[in-house]
Design an enzyme around this catalytic site. Structure first.
Site, PDB file in Angstrom:
ATOM      1  N   GLY A  11       0.819  -1.212   0.000  1.00  0.00           N
ATOM      2  CA  GLY A  11       0.000   0.000   0.000  1.00  0.00           C
ATOM      3  C   GLY A  11       0.856   1.268   0.000  1.00  0.00           C
ATOM      4  N   TYR A  12       0.165   2.367   0.133  1.00  0.00           N
ATOM      5  CA  TYR A  12       0.828   3.690   0.032  1.00  0.00           C
ATOM      6  C   TYR A  12       1.944   3.844   1.075  1.00  0.00           C
ATOM      7  CZ  TYR A  12       1.074   8.843   0.454  1.00  0.00           C
ATOM      8  OH  TYR A  12       1.486  10.153   0.535  1.00  0.00           O
ATOM      9  N   ASN A  33      -3.078  -8.578   0.636  1.00  0.00           N
ATOM     10  CA  ASN A  33      -4.050  -9.252  -0.237  1.00  0.00           C
ATOM     11  C   ASN A  33      -4.339  -8.442  -1.510  1.00  0.00           C
ATOM     12  OD1 ASN A  33      -5.705  -7.189   0.598  1.00  0.00           O
ATOM     13  ND2 ASN A  33      -7.260  -8.488   1.546  1.00  0.00           N
ATOM     14  N   SER A 125      -4.113   6.430  13.854  1.00  0.00           N
ATOM     15  CA  SER A 125      -4.421   7.665  13.137  1.00  0.00           C
ATOM     16  C   SER A 125      -4.753   8.778  14.120  1.00  0.00           C
ATOM     17  CB  SER A 125      -5.641   7.402  12.243  1.00  0.00           C
ATOM     18  OG  SER A 125      -6.163   8.623  11.775  1.00  0.00           O
ATOM     19  N   TYR A 149     -14.478   3.828  11.296  1.00  0.00           N
ATOM     20  CA  TYR A 149     -13.035   3.725  11.018  1.00  0.00           C
ATOM     21  C   TYR A 149     -12.229   4.172  12.244  1.00  0.00           C
ATOM     22  CZ  TYR A 149      -8.397   5.011   9.373  1.00  0.00           C
ATOM     23  OH  TYR A 149      -7.025   5.151   9.265  1.00  0.00           O
ATOM     24  N   LYS A 153      -9.734   2.010  14.951  1.00  0.00           N
ATOM     25  CA  LYS A 153      -8.347   2.321  15.335  1.00  0.00           C
ATOM     26  C   LYS A 153      -8.232   2.400  16.857  1.00  0.00           C
ATOM     27  CE  LYS A 153      -6.353   2.510  11.342  1.00  0.00           C
ATOM     28  NZ  LYS A 153      -5.424   1.420  10.977  1.00  0.00           N
ATOM     29  N   ASN A 198     -10.797  10.971  -1.691  1.00  0.00           N
ATOM     30  CA  ASN A 198     -11.416  11.668  -0.561  1.00  0.00           C
ATOM     31  C   ASN A 198     -10.499  12.759  -0.026  1.00  0.00           C
ATOM     32  OD1 ASN A 198     -13.709   9.904  -0.289  1.00  0.00           O
ATOM     33  ND2 ASN A 198     -12.291   8.371   0.507  1.00  0.00           N
ATOM     34  N   ASP A 295     -15.722  18.125   9.667  1.00  0.00           N
ATOM     35  CA  ASP A 295     -14.375  18.698   9.631  1.00  0.00           C
ATOM     36  C   ASP A 295     -14.173  19.700  10.763  1.00  0.00           C
ATOM     37  OD1 ASP A 295     -13.572  17.264   7.455  1.00  0.00           O
ATOM     38  OD2 ASP A 295     -13.436  18.963   6.074  1.00  0.00           O
TER      39      ASP A 295
END
Ligand code: NAD
Ligand code: UDP
Length: 337
Positions: A11-12, A33, A125, A149, A153, A198, A295
C-alpha cells in the site's frame, strides 16, 4: 538473518516504509491481499532499493496463511499497515471495518504470540483525537472516535495495550499519523487511490493532471488565517522514516507506547493549493463550497514526544511535498495501472 514483516506492505505507506527499511539494510517481507494496492509497487520498491524482498499474497484474517509466513521465515518484528481506511465506507460497512481492522489485528497478534514474535508497530491515526479543538495535540489528548473507522483504530489501540499489560514481553509502538501526503522523490511510487479521492492532495494532483475539472475547497469561513481548514501534512518519506525509528525503539524492549507522527505545522488548504501551483507552475482551478460535515478548523500534532523518544522529526518541506506529489502523478497519470 531475520525479517521485518509488513502487513499491507504494498500500500501507500507500506511501500514507502519497505523502501526505507531495505535502504536501512533490513530484510523485508510484504504480506498483502492487494485489495487496495498492486504488486507493481513492490516491484518498483525493489528496483529503487536495488534489493529484493519477500512478497506474499495473503489476508490478515487468514491465520493459516499468516502462520505459514512465520513458519518459513525468522521474523523479528511486524509493522501492521493492512486495513481499511475510508471513513465514508466505514459508516456503510461497519462490520467489515471492525472485522478487518480489529479482527485482523487480533488474528495477527495471536499468530505472532504462537511464534514468539512480540515486537509490533501499529498504524493508528490522529482521527482518534476526534474533533479536538486545541491543536497542537499531544498524545495525552483525550481520545474519541467519530465514525467506525476511527472507532476501529481506537479499539485496536485498546486491544494492543491490554495485550502488552497481560504479557510484558510484548513491545508495541502505536503510531498516530496526521495527514500523509507526497511520494518518493523518484516519482516511481506514490499514492494510488481507487475512484474519486477523498483526500486533499490526490484530489489536487488529479485536477492538475486533468482528470478532474476543479478542486472544491470545503469551507472558507473557518476561524483560521485564510478561512480554510488547517491540517498537519506529513511527507510519506518522513513517515516511513518514523517506522524505522519506531522499530529501533522496540528493539530496546520498551513495552507499550504511543507516538504522534506529524510535522507540528498547521497548513491551510489554500497554503497547499497555492504552493502546489507555484512550485509546479500549474493552474489548479478551485471553488469554495460548503464546509464538509465533521471537519474541524485546525488539527495538527505536537510531535515532541517522537522527537525526544524516537529521535525522529520531519525533514521534508512543503515544497518537497508538492513537488514530489506532482512528480508521482505526472509520471503515473493512471497510478500503477
Ligand atoms: P493502503 O490502502 O494504501 O494500504 C493498506 C494495504 O493493506 C493495501 O495494500 C491493502 O491491499 C492491504 N490490505 C487491506 N486489507 C487487507 C487484508 N485483510 N489482508 C491483507 N492486506 C490487506 O493504505 P495506507 O494509506 O498505506 O494506510 C496504511 C495504514 O495506515 C492503514 O492501516 C491506515 O488505516 C493507516 N492510516 C492511513 C492514513 C492515510 O491517510 N493514508 C492516515 C492514518 C492512518
Ligand atoms: N479538503 C478540501 N477539498 C477536498 C478534500 C479535502 O477542501 O476535496 C480539505 C478538508 O476540508 C480538510 C483538508 O482539506 O480541511 C484535508 O482533508 P483530507 O480529507 O485530506 O484529510 P482530513 O480531513 O482527514 O484531515
Amino acid at each position: 538473518m531475520s525479517y521485518v514483516l509488513l502487513t499491507g506492505g504494498s500500500g501507500y505507506i507500506g511501500s514507502h516504509t519497505a523502501l526505507a527499511l531495505l535502504r536501512a539494510g533490513e530484510q523485508v517481507i510484504s504480506f498483502d491481499n492487494y485489495s487496495n494496492s498492486s504488486p507493481e509497487s513492490l516491484r518498483r520498491v525493489e528496483q529503487l532499493a536495488g534489493k529484493s524482498m519477500v512478497q506474499i499474497k495473503g489476508d490478515v484474517l487468514d491465520a493459516d496463511a499468516l502462520a505459514a509466513v512465520f513458519k518459513q521465515y525468522p521474523v523479528k518484528a511486524v509493522v501492521h499497515f493492512a486495513g481499511l481506511k475510508a471513513v465514508g465506507e466505514s459508516t456503510q460497512k461497519p462490520l467489515w471495518y471492525y472485522e478487518t481492522n480489529v479482527g485482523g489485528t487480533i488474528k495477527l497478534c495471536q499468530v505472532m504470540a504462537e511464534f514468539g514474535v512480540k515486537n509490533l508497530v501499529f498504524s493508528s491515526s490522529a482521527t482518534v483525537y476526534g474533533n479536538a479543538q486545541n491543536s497542537p495535540l499531544p498524545e495525552t489528548t483525550p481520545t474519541v472516535a467519530m465514525n467506525p473507522y476511527g472507532q476501529s483504530k481506537l479499539m485496536t489501540e485498546w486491544v494492543l495495550q491490554d495485550l502488552q499489560r497481560s504479557d510484558s514481553s510484548w513491545n508495541i509502538a502505536v503510531l498516530r499519523y496526521f495527514n500523509p501526503v507526497g511520494a518518493d522523490a523518484s516519482g516511481c511510487i506514490g499514492e494510488d487511490p481507487n475512484g474519486i479521492p477523498n483526500n486533499l492532495m490526490p484530489f489536487i494532483t488529479q485536477v492538475a493532471v486533468g482528470k478532474r475539472s476543479e478542486l472544491q475547497i470545503f469551507g472558507s469561513d473557518y476561524p483560521t488565517a485564510d478561512g480554510t481548514g488547517v491540517r498537519d501534512y506529513i511527507h510519506v518519506t518522513d513517515l516511513a522514516a518514523g517506522h524505522v525509528a519506531a522499530l529501533q525503539h522496540l528493539s530496546k524492549g520498551e513495552g507499550f507506547d504511543v507516538f504522534n507522527l506529524g510535522s507540528g505545522l498547521g497548513l491551510s488548504v489554500l497554503d497547499i493549493v497555492t504552493r502546489f501551483a507555484a512550485v509546479n507552475q500549474l493552474e489548479v482551478p478551485y471553488q469554495f463550497v460548503e464546509r464538509r460535515p465533521g471537519d474541524v478548523a485546525r488539527y495538527f500534532a505536537d510531535p515532541s514526544k517522537a522527537k525526544a523518544v524516537l529521535n525522529w522529526q520531519t525533514e521534508k518541506t512543503l515544497d518537497d511535498i508538492v513537488r514530489d506529489s506532482w512528480n508521482w502523478q505526472k509520471n503515473n497519470p493512471n497510478g500503477y495501472n
